[in-house]
Design a protein around this motif. Sequence first.
Motif, PDB file in Angstrom:
ATOM      1  N   VAL A  90     -10.599  56.750  41.878  1.00  0.00           N
ATOM      2  CA  VAL A  90      -9.982  57.853  41.138  1.00  0.00           C
ATOM      3  C   VAL A  90     -10.868  59.085  41.307  1.00  0.00           C
ATOM      4  CG1 VAL A  90      -9.126  58.669  38.916  1.00  0.00           C
ATOM      5  CG2 VAL A  90      -9.066  56.213  39.451  1.00  0.00           C
ATOM      6  N   GLU A  91     -10.290  60.152  41.847  1.00  0.00           N
ATOM      7  CA  GLU A  91     -11.033  61.385  42.065  1.00  0.00           C
ATOM      8  C   GLU A  91     -10.317  62.546  41.379  1.00  0.00           C
ATOM      9  OE1 GLU A  91     -12.872  61.335  46.358  1.00  0.00           O
ATOM     10  OE2 GLU A  91     -10.796  60.638  46.456  1.00  0.00           O
ATOM     11  N   MET A  92     -11.083  63.532  40.965  1.00  0.00           N
ATOM     12  CA  MET A  92     -10.498  64.765  40.468  1.00  0.00           C
ATOM     13  C   MET A  92     -10.691  65.819  41.555  1.00  0.00           C
ATOM     14  SD  MET A  92     -11.331  67.940  39.203  1.00  0.00           S
ATOM     15  CE  MET A  92     -10.152  69.173  38.661  1.00  0.00           C
ATOM     16  N   LYS A  93      -9.596  66.453  41.986  1.00  0.00           N
ATOM     17  CA  LYS A  93      -9.660  67.467  43.034  1.00  0.00           C
ATOM     18  C   LYS A  93      -8.752  68.640  42.671  1.00  0.00           C
ATOM     19  CE  LYS A  93     -10.357  64.205  46.892  1.00  0.00           C
ATOM     20  NZ  LYS A  93      -9.827  63.771  48.221  1.00  0.00           N
ATOM     21  N   PHE A  94      -9.040  69.791  43.247  1.00  0.00           N
ATOM     22  CA  PHE A  94      -8.105  70.908  43.192  1.00  0.00           C
ATOM     23  C   PHE A  94      -7.279  70.850  44.471  1.00  0.00           C
ATOM     24  CE2 PHE A  94     -11.280  72.274  40.168  1.00  0.00           C
ATOM     25  CZ  PHE A  94     -10.519  72.887  39.178  1.00  0.00           C
ATOM     26  N   VAL A  95      -5.968  70.686  44.320  1.00  0.00           N
ATOM     27  CA  VAL A  95      -5.109  70.438  45.473  1.00  0.00           C
ATOM     28  C   VAL A  95      -4.094  71.560  45.649  1.00  0.00           C
ATOM     29  CG1 VAL A  95      -5.344  67.937  45.191  1.00  0.00           C
ATOM     30  CG2 VAL A  95      -3.399  69.110  44.151  1.00  0.00           C
ATOM     31  N   GLU A  96      -3.657  71.738  46.893  1.00  0.00           N
ATOM     32  CA  GLU A  96      -2.543  72.630  47.192  1.00  0.00           C
ATOM     33  C   GLU A  96      -1.243  71.853  47.003  1.00  0.00           C
ATOM     34  OE1 GLU A  96      -3.051  74.181  51.087  1.00  0.00           O
ATOM     35  OE2 GLU A  96      -4.783  75.422  50.549  1.00  0.00           O
ATOM     36  N   VAL A  97      -0.249  72.487  46.417  1.00  0.00           N
ATOM     37  CA  VAL A  97       1.035  71.834  46.155  1.00  0.00           C
ATOM     38  C   VAL A  97       2.104  72.472  47.045  1.00  0.00           C
ATOM     39  CG1 VAL A  97       2.824  71.384  44.440  1.00  0.00           C
ATOM     40  CG2 VAL A  97       0.401  71.266  43.792  1.00  0.00           C
ATOM     41  N   PRO A  98       2.736  71.699  47.914  1.00  0.00           N
ATOM     42  CA  PRO A  98       3.779  72.272  48.772  1.00  0.00           C
ATOM     43  C   PRO A  98       5.041  72.606  47.987  1.00  0.00           C
ATOM     44  CG  PRO A  98       3.672  69.902  49.060  1.00  0.00           C
ATOM     45  CD  PRO A  98       2.529  70.265  48.155  1.00  0.00           C
ATOM     46  N   GLY A  99       5.867  73.452  48.539  1.00  0.00           N
ATOM     47  CA  GLY A  99       7.127  73.789  47.904  1.00  0.00           C
ATOM     48  C   GLY A  99       8.062  72.598  47.883  1.00  0.00           C
ATOM     49  N   GLY A 100       8.976  72.585  46.920  1.00  0.00           N
ATOM     50  CA  GLY A 100       9.963  71.526  46.834  1.00  0.00           C
ATOM     51  C   GLY A 100       9.651  70.451  45.824  1.00  0.00           C
ATOM     52  N   ILE A 101       8.420  70.392  45.339  1.00  0.00           N
ATOM     53  CA  ILE A 101       8.053  69.386  44.341  1.00  0.00           C
ATOM     54  C   ILE A 101       8.479  69.831  42.950  1.00  0.00           C
ATOM     55  CG2 ILE A 101       6.095  68.274  43.186  1.00  0.00           C
ATOM     56  CD1 ILE A 101       4.724  68.063  45.856  1.00  0.00           C
ATOM     57  N   SER A 102       8.236  71.099  42.648  1.00  0.00           N
ATOM     58  CA  SER A 102       8.565  71.639  41.332  1.00  0.00           C
ATOM     59  C   SER A 102       8.999  73.089  41.492  1.00  0.00           C
ATOM     60  CB  SER A 102       7.350  71.554  40.395  1.00  0.00           C
ATOM     61  OG  SER A 102       7.578  72.304  39.213  1.00  0.00           O
ATOM     62  N   THR A 103       9.911  73.531  40.633  1.00  0.00           N
ATOM     63  CA  THR A 103      10.336  74.930  40.667  1.00  0.00           C
ATOM     64  C   THR A 103       9.215  75.861  40.211  1.00  0.00           C
ATOM     65  OG1 THR A 103      11.257  74.702  38.436  1.00  0.00           O
ATOM     66  CG2 THR A 103      12.757  74.345  40.294  1.00  0.00           C
ATOM     67  N   MET A 104       8.198  75.312  39.559  1.00  0.00           N
ATOM     68  CA  MET A 104       7.084  76.128  39.078  1.00  0.00           C
ATOM     69  C   MET A 104       5.927  76.214  40.069  1.00  0.00           C
ATOM     70  SD  MET A 104       6.815  75.132  35.039  1.00  0.00           S
ATOM     71  CE  MET A 104       6.900  73.354  35.284  1.00  0.00           C
ATOM     72  N   ALA A 105       5.960  75.413  41.102  1.00  0.00           N
ATOM     73  CA  ALA A 105       4.833  75.361  42.035  1.00  0.00           C
ATOM     74  C   ALA A 105       5.349  75.404  43.482  1.00  0.00           C
ATOM     75  CB  ALA A 105       4.021  74.080  41.805  1.00  0.00           C
ATOM     76  N   PRO A 106       4.551  76.009  44.376  1.00  0.00           N
ATOM     77  CA  PRO A 106       3.245  76.630  44.118  1.00  0.00           C
ATOM     78  C   PRO A 106       3.385  78.019  43.490  1.00  0.00           C
ATOM     79  CG  PRO A 106       3.820  76.849  46.418  1.00  0.00           C
ATOM     80  CD  PRO A 106       4.895  76.011  45.802  1.00  0.00           C
ATOM     81  N   TYR A 107       2.324  78.422  42.813  1.00  0.00           N
ATOM     82  CA  TYR A 107       2.298  79.702  42.097  1.00  0.00           C
ATOM     83  C   TYR A 107       1.328  80.639  42.806  1.00  0.00           C
ATOM     84  CZ  TYR A 107       1.520  82.974  38.229  1.00  0.00           C
ATOM     85  OH  TYR A 107       1.415  84.091  37.450  1.00  0.00           O
ATOM     86  N   ARG A 108       1.759  81.895  43.001  1.00  0.00           N
ATOM     87  CA  ARG A 108       0.879  82.892  43.627  1.00  0.00           C
ATOM     88  C   ARG A 108       0.150  83.695  42.545  1.00  0.00           C
ATOM     89  NH1 ARG A 108       1.251  83.683  49.016  1.00  0.00           N
ATOM     90  NH2 ARG A 108       3.072  82.767  50.078  1.00  0.00           N
ATOM     91  N   LEU A 109      -1.146  83.819  42.723  1.00  0.00           N
ATOM     92  CA  LEU A 109      -1.947  84.595  41.779  1.00  0.00           C
ATOM     93  C   LEU A 109      -1.507  86.056  41.815  1.00  0.00           C
ATOM     94  CD1 LEU A 109      -5.445  83.042  42.575  1.00  0.00           C
ATOM     95  CD2 LEU A 109      -3.883  82.448  40.714  1.00  0.00           C
ATOM     96  N   ARG A 110      -1.419  86.669  40.657  1.00  0.00           N
ATOM     97  CA  ARG A 110      -0.875  88.020  40.552  1.00  0.00           C
ATOM     98  C   ARG A 110      -1.930  89.101  40.420  1.00  0.00           C
ATOM     99  NH1 ARG A 110       4.180  86.902  36.354  1.00  0.00           N
ATOM    100  NH2 ARG A 110       5.319  85.445  37.717  1.00  0.00           N
ATOM    101  N   THR A 111      -3.105  88.745  39.942  1.00  0.00           N
ATOM    102  CA  THR A 111      -4.139  89.750  39.706  1.00  0.00           C
ATOM    103  C   THR A 111      -5.475  89.276  40.259  1.00  0.00           C
ATOM    104  OG1 THR A 111      -4.644  88.825  37.521  1.00  0.00           O
ATOM    105  CG2 THR A 111      -2.976  90.576  37.618  1.00  0.00           C
ATOM    106  N   GLY A 112      -6.449  90.176  40.256  1.00  0.00           N
ATOM    107  CA  GLY A 112      -7.796  89.817  40.674  1.00  0.00           C
ATOM    108  C   GLY A 112      -8.001  89.915  42.171  1.00  0.00           C
ATOM    109  N   LYS A 113      -9.183  89.513  42.605  1.00  0.00           N
ATOM    110  CA  LYS A 113      -9.538  89.605  44.017  1.00  0.00           C
ATOM    111  C   LYS A 113      -8.678  88.709  44.903  1.00  0.00           C
ATOM    112  CE  LYS A 113     -14.398  90.743  43.124  1.00  0.00           C
ATOM    113  NZ  LYS A 113     -15.808  90.326  43.341  1.00  0.00           N
ATOM    114  N   ARG A 114      -8.135  87.631  44.320  1.00  0.00           N
ATOM    115  CA  ARG A 114      -7.339  86.690  45.115  1.00  0.00           C
ATOM    116  C   ARG A 114      -5.838  86.862  44.870  1.00  0.00           C
ATOM    117  NH1 ARG A 114      -7.882  81.459  44.024  1.00  0.00           N
ATOM    118  NH2 ARG A 114      -7.372  80.884  46.176  1.00  0.00           N
ATOM    119  N   ALA A 115      -5.445  88.027  44.414  1.00  0.00           N
ATOM    120  CA  ALA A 115      -4.024  88.291  44.154  1.00  0.00           C
ATOM    121  C   ALA A 115      -3.197  87.982  45.409  1.00  0.00           C
ATOM    122  CB  ALA A 115      -3.822  89.736  43.720  1.00  0.00           C
ATOM    123  N   GLY A 116      -2.112  87.235  45.224  1.00  0.00           N
ATOM    124  CA  GLY A 116      -1.258  86.845  46.344  1.00  0.00           C
ATOM    125  C   GLY A 116      -1.571  85.480  46.914  1.00  0.00           C
ATOM    126  N   ALA A 117      -2.769  84.969  46.606  1.00  0.00           N
ATOM    127  CA  ALA A 117      -3.148  83.643  47.110  1.00  0.00           C
ATOM    128  C   ALA A 117      -2.449  82.555  46.302  1.00  0.00           C
ATOM    129  CB  ALA A 117      -4.657  83.458  47.028  1.00  0.00           C
TER     130      ALA A 117
END
Length: 206
Positions: free
Chosen positions: A167-194
């Motif tokens: 069992v590991e804890m990781k930060f993962v990328e979520v492809p489209g099609g799994i949930s209508t809420m994901a993936p989410y693009r950051l709106r503000t800050g230095k990484r806006a759009g990521a």
Amino acid sequence: MASFATFERDLKVATAGLEPDAINAAVAKFAREEIARVVASGEGSPNFDRYVNGRAGAAEESVQAPGPILYVFNWWADIITAALEELVKRSPRKSGRYARSFLVVVGGRTVVTDFTKLRSDAEVVIFNPQPYTRRIETGSMSLSVPARHFETARGALRRRFGNSYRVEMKFVEVPGGISTMAPYRLRTGKRAGAMLTYPALVMNAL
């Protein structure tokens, strides 16, 4: 379950003097009786993968002695249920929306709700598609719940299931099609759009 040495000795006694077809039948009968006993005792899970002479899913009766007939117990339903319980009890409770949003994903794209049908060699990822899930995990959101809820759940699961599952804890990328809420693009800050990466539990059988 009987040790390998006991199994081998008992099988030799049971099949002494028999013809090959009768030996195959005896091996199959012995295997069926042993798996039924182990499951009934609670030592083994009622969910398992069966391999007969290396063939996945083959019937015991197709065995060619001496086999083997191998049963790989599958505890996915137990560990996934426990994982969801650990995550939910550490979730914010104001509306209950976050606690209801956890998803169980297999194969990187398939959301599953029936955990008894998973193959023993599956990789299971549990994450929450709410866009503030990362802020909860990192403690950057003012809430009445502690930070690091995925990491804390990982520790609890490893103590209970660490002999059978990684069992590991990781930060993962979520492809489209799994949930209508994901993936989410950051709106503000230095990484806006990521694309947001999501804290997740990633689990594999050992």
